[in-house]
Design a protein around this motif. Structure first.
Motif, mmCIF file in Angstrom:
data_model
loop_
_atom_site.group_PDB
_atom_site.id
_atom_site.type_symbol
_atom_site.label_atom_id
_atom_site.label_comp_id
_atom_site.label_asym_id
_atom_site.label_seq_id
_atom_site.Cartn_x
_atom_site.Cartn_y
_atom_site.Cartn_z
ATOM 1 N N LYS A 79 0.689 -1.124 -0.134
ATOM 2 C CA LYS A 79 -0.027 -0.043 0.044
ATOM 3 C C LYS A 79 0.898 1.233 0.174
ATOM 4 N N ILE A 80 0.510 2.142 -0.841
ATOM 5 C CA ILE A 80 1.152 3.462 -0.711
ATOM 6 C C ILE A 80 -0.055 4.475 -0.322
ATOM 7 N N PHE A 81 0.440 5.110 0.782
ATOM 8 C CA PHE A 81 -0.517 6.023 1.376
ATOM 9 C C PHE A 81 -0.067 7.361 0.839
ATOM 10 N N THR A 82 -0.742 8.489 0.607
ATOM 11 C CA THR A 82 -0.290 9.967 0.315
ATOM 12 C C THR A 82 -1.267 10.424 1.659
ATOM 13 N N ILE A 83 -0.317 11.290 2.486
ATOM 14 C CA ILE A 83 -1.084 11.856 3.762
ATOM 15 C C ILE A 83 -0.902 13.425 3.525
ATOM 16 N N ASP A 84 -1.984 14.118 3.681
ATOM 17 C CA ASP A 84 -1.624 15.712 3.501
ATOM 18 C C ASP A 84 -2.571 16.040 4.717
ATOM 19 N N LYS A 85 -1.832 17.131 5.606
ATOM 20 C CA LYS A 85 -2.234 17.810 6.776
ATOM 21 C C LYS A 85 -2.975 16.694 7.723
ATOM 22 N N GLY A 86 -2.509 15.363 7.873
ATOM 23 C CA GLY A 86 -2.802 14.475 8.841
ATOM 24 C C GLY A 86 -4.004 13.439 8.348
ATOM 25 N N LYS A 87 -4.452 13.766 7.087
ATOM 26 C CA LYS A 87 -5.309 12.482 6.452
ATOM 27 C C LYS A 87 -5.020 12.024 5.255
ATOM 28 N N ILE A 88 -5.341 10.847 5.162
ATOM 29 C CA ILE A 88 -5.132 9.959 4.195
ATOM 30 C C ILE A 88 -5.840 10.488 2.867
ATOM 31 N N THR A 89 -4.910 10.855 1.841
ATOM 32 C CA THR A 89 -5.753 11.332 0.590
ATOM 33 C C THR A 89 -5.732 10.527 -0.570
ATOM 34 N N GLN A 90 -4.703 9.561 -0.603
ATOM 35 C CA GLN A 90 -4.719 8.618 -1.611
ATOM 36 C C GLN A 90 -4.444 7.229 -0.815
ATOM 37 N N ASP A 91 -4.739 6.274 -1.345
ATOM 38 C CA ASP A 91 -4.679 5.163 -0.996
ATOM 39 C C ASP A 91 -4.568 4.020 -2.155
ATOM 40 N N PHE A 92 -3.189 3.723 -2.458
ATOM 41 C CA PHE A 92 -2.879 2.757 -3.757
ATOM 42 C C PHE A 92 -2.450 1.716 -3.202
ATOM 43 N N THR A 93 -3.461 0.620 -3.460
ATOM 44 C CA THR A 93 -3.031 -0.700 -3.206
ATOM 45 C C THR A 93 -2.692 -1.668 -4.344
ATOM 46 N N TYR A 94 -1.821 -2.620 -4.000
ATOM 47 C CA TYR A 94 -1.217 -3.433 -4.945
ATOM 48 C C TYR A 94 -1.195 -4.824 -4.516
ATOM 49 N N PHE A 95 -1.747 -5.687 -5.128
ATOM 50 C CA PHE A 95 -1.666 -7.382 -4.948
ATOM 51 C C PHE A 95 -1.837 -8.005 -6.287
ATOM 52 N N ASP A 96 -1.284 -9.286 -6.101
ATOM 53 C CA ASP A 96 -1.443 -10.194 -7.281
ATOM 54 C C ASP A 96 -2.995 -10.675 -7.102
ATOM 55 N N ASN A 97 -4.086 -10.103 -8.124
ATOM 56 C CA ASN A 97 -5.378 -10.485 -8.164
ATOM 57 C C ASN A 97 -5.559 -11.800 -9.303
ATOM 58 N N PHE A 98 -4.520 -12.128 -9.758
ATOM 59 C CA PHE A 98 -4.451 -13.396 -10.970
ATOM 60 C C PHE A 98 -5.101 -14.383 -10.188
ATOM 61 N N ASP A 99 -6.137 -14.921 -11.055
ATOM 62 C CA ASP A 99 -6.849 -16.200 -10.507
ATOM 63 C C ASP A 99 -6.268 -17.225 -11.279
ATOM 64 N N ASP A 100 -5.485 -18.254 -10.538
ATOM 65 C CA ASP A 100 -4.963 -19.471 -10.871
ATOM 66 C C ASP A 100 -5.628 -20.473 -11.409
ATOM 67 N N SER A 101 -7.073 -20.548 -11.066
ATOM 68 C CA SER A 101 -8.141 -21.644 -11.422
ATOM 69 C C SER A 101 -8.272 -21.251 -12.776
ATOM 70 N N LYS A 102 -8.177 -19.877 -13.461
ATOM 71 C CA LYS A 102 -8.430 -19.727 -14.861
ATOM 72 C C LYS A 102 -7.432 -20.005 -15.904
ATOM 73 N N SER A 103 -6.118 -20.206 -15.539
ATOM 74 C CA SER A 103 -5.160 -20.429 -16.247
ATOM 75 C C SER A 103 -5.157 -21.763 -17.048
ATOM 76 N N ASP A 104 -4.311 -21.640 -18.039
ATOM 77 C CA ASP A 104 -3.960 -23.193 -18.615
ATOM 78 C C ASP A 104 -2.979 -23.757 -17.916
ATOM 79 N N LYS A 105 -3.228 -24.859 -17.362
ATOM 80 C CA LYS A 105 -1.781 -25.512 -16.838
ATOM 81 C C LYS A 105 -1.253 -26.923 -17.400
#
Length: 154
Positions: free
Chosen positions: A128-154
């Protein structure tokens, strides 16, 4: 010659004052305190209190909200986490590392865990990358792998 020295002295003083006037938006320890408070509220499922850490309207990048940046109100943030908490009653986040960045940004590595009603467990590394301005979170950029393995060719 006196005028040139005087002129250079004034330029030097003005540039020195400019640097002194530019104070940091928020000291790094205060940003870290806000982030730690955020995760304390998260782990206690205190969604109203967590949402109050945000500005009234904040920017989000979050794969669960789509591929584009979105704008969310505090109420929308509360609703999002209430729904997530309904799916995973034991929702929890463990901070792995906090990286203070510049005046307004702080980066957090964490692992989110939870158990669904059917006893299916998840463990998800997140950044997570938070931007904090004047004591408040103004941006919340969240990154995670949301790739669904069940849909991939194995």
């Amino acid at each position: 010659m006196k005028n040139i020295v005087l002129f250079l002295g004034v330029i030097f003083m003005l540039s020195s004052c400019k640097d002194q006037v530019k104070a940091p938006n928020l000291d790094p320890t205060k940003k870290e305190k806000i982030v730690k408070q955020y995760f304390e509220y998260y782990n206690n499922h205190q969604w109203n209190e967590l949402a109050a850490l945000y500005s009234p309207i904040a920017d989000f990048k979050d794969p669960s909200l789509g591929n584009e940046m979105t704008i969310q109100t505090r109420r929308q943030t509360i609703n999002k986490y209430n729904k997530l908490n309904t799916l995973f009653a034991d929702l929890h986040a463990e901070i792995a590392k906090i990286y203070p960045s510049d005046e307004q940004h702080i980066i957090v590595e964490l692992v989110s865990t939870g158990t669904a009603a059917d006893s299916t467990k998840f463990k998800l590394p997140i950044c997570k990358i938070f931007t904090i301005d004047k004591g408040k979170i103004t941006q919340d950029f969240t990154y995670f792998d949301n790739f669904d393995d069940s849909k991939s060719d194995k």
